[in-house]
Design an enzyme around this catalytic site. Structure first.
Site, mmCIF file in Angstrom:
data_model
loop_
_atom_site.group_PDB
_atom_site.id
_atom_site.type_symbol
_atom_site.label_atom_id
_atom_site.label_comp_id
_atom_site.label_asym_id
_atom_site.label_seq_id
_atom_site.Cartn_x
_atom_site.Cartn_y
_atom_site.Cartn_z
ATOM 1 N N ASP A 44 11.450 17.321 -35.335
ATOM 2 C CA ASP A 44 10.446 16.503 -36.036
ATOM 3 C C ASP A 44 11.113 15.325 -36.746
ATOM 4 O OD1 ASP A 44 11.646 17.997 -38.032
ATOM 5 O OD2 ASP A 44 9.774 18.727 -38.917
ATOM 6 N N GLU A 181 21.729 23.815 -41.645
ATOM 7 C CA GLU A 181 21.886 22.376 -41.936
ATOM 8 C C GLU A 181 22.372 22.139 -43.357
ATOM 9 O OE1 GLU A 181 18.441 19.953 -41.045
ATOM 10 O OE2 GLU A 181 19.417 18.147 -41.826
#
Ligand code: KIV
Length: 263
Positions: A44, A181
């Site tokens: 996204d 992440e």
């Protein structure tokens, strides 16, 4: 050409070799990455680098479906993961309905969901209903507004333990791999050791089971900002701008089209 990976071969890779994941948003780039990457992620992040928005939060499910269909046209041989956008998995039922739509309308092999222990029930509901799930822990871009910015995680023992708990919870719930992440390298290394499924890092150091980068970052095409962990393998923006400037100059001087490019 390499054989397309499966959930089984992705999991088997953990103790053999690092996995290569890259994002793509269209057929053109997906086709270029297809013979090289193991996994193509329709992230996204496309809301920022494709649609020009400030963050990923306004991405819609229809956008993700459109781009995953396009990526599927180019990446015939890669395992494809489609990000579930913000707001499309607030309950297990909503998540399942939306993930089924992704599976029915695109060639996605799996979906990706941001969150840790708090998403374990939801991951379990999806995996028990035939949807393969990639987890995403650590810095969660969909939480940028609630956290007031992008915050690196794993900075102390408590945060590291929380990450290990998150990874274990979604592994137990059935996630076949996990993206981690924006996490300190030593913390990410401990998380990788704590789970059996591959841990694919972005800004999480090298002691994990694979790496993922956003293609427009690593090709130097995205100029708005460059996080510390991004290595630019190409000076894409400069090359593109130089090429378009040369084209404009040649149109202006009527050097283009020359005889070779004329019927
Ligand atoms: O949206 C995306 O590209 C991602 C990567 C940052 C892993 O989720």
């Amino acid at each position: 050409m390499n054989k397309k990976m499966t959930i089984h071969s992705i999991q088997q890779a953990k103790h053999k070799r690092p996995l290569v994941m890259i994002t793509a948003y269209d057929a053109l780039f997906a086709g270029l990455f297809d013979p090289i990457a193991d996994i193509v992620l329709v992230g996204d992040s496309l809301n920022m680098s494709f649609a020009g928005k400030a963050d990923t939060l306004s991405t819609t499910l229809d956008q993700m479906i459109y781009h995953t269909q396009a990526v599927g046209q180019g990446a015939k041989n890669s395992f494809i993961i489609c990000d579930m956008p913000f707001g499309t998995y607030t309950t297990p039922e909503l998540a399942l309905n939306n993930a089924i739509k992704v599976f029915q309308e695109t060639p996605a092999d799996a979906v990706k969901i941001e969150g840790g222990s708090d998403k374990a029930d939801l991951v379990s509901h999806l995996t028990h209903n035939g949807i393969a799930v990639c987890g995403h822990i650590g810095l969660l871009p969909q939480s940028v507004r609630s956290e007031g910015g992008y915050r690196v995680k794993g900075k102390d023992e408590a945060q590291t333990r929380a990450l290990i708990e998150d990874a274990k919870a979604i592994e137990e719930a059935g996630a076949f791999c996990i993206v981690i992440e924006g996490v300190k390298a030593d913390a990410a290394a401990r998380v990788a050791k704590a789970v059996e499924v591959p841990l694919i890092g972005i800004g999480a150091g090298s002691a994990v089971d694979g790496q993922v980068l956003v293609f427009s970052d690593m090709l130097g095409l995205f100029e708005a900002f460059t996080p510390k962990f991004v290595k630019k393998y190409l000076n894409g923006a400069e090359l593109v701008k130089d090429a378009v400037q040369t084209y404009a100059d040649e149109v202006d001087s009527r050097a283009f089209p020359d005889e070779m490019h004329t019927y």
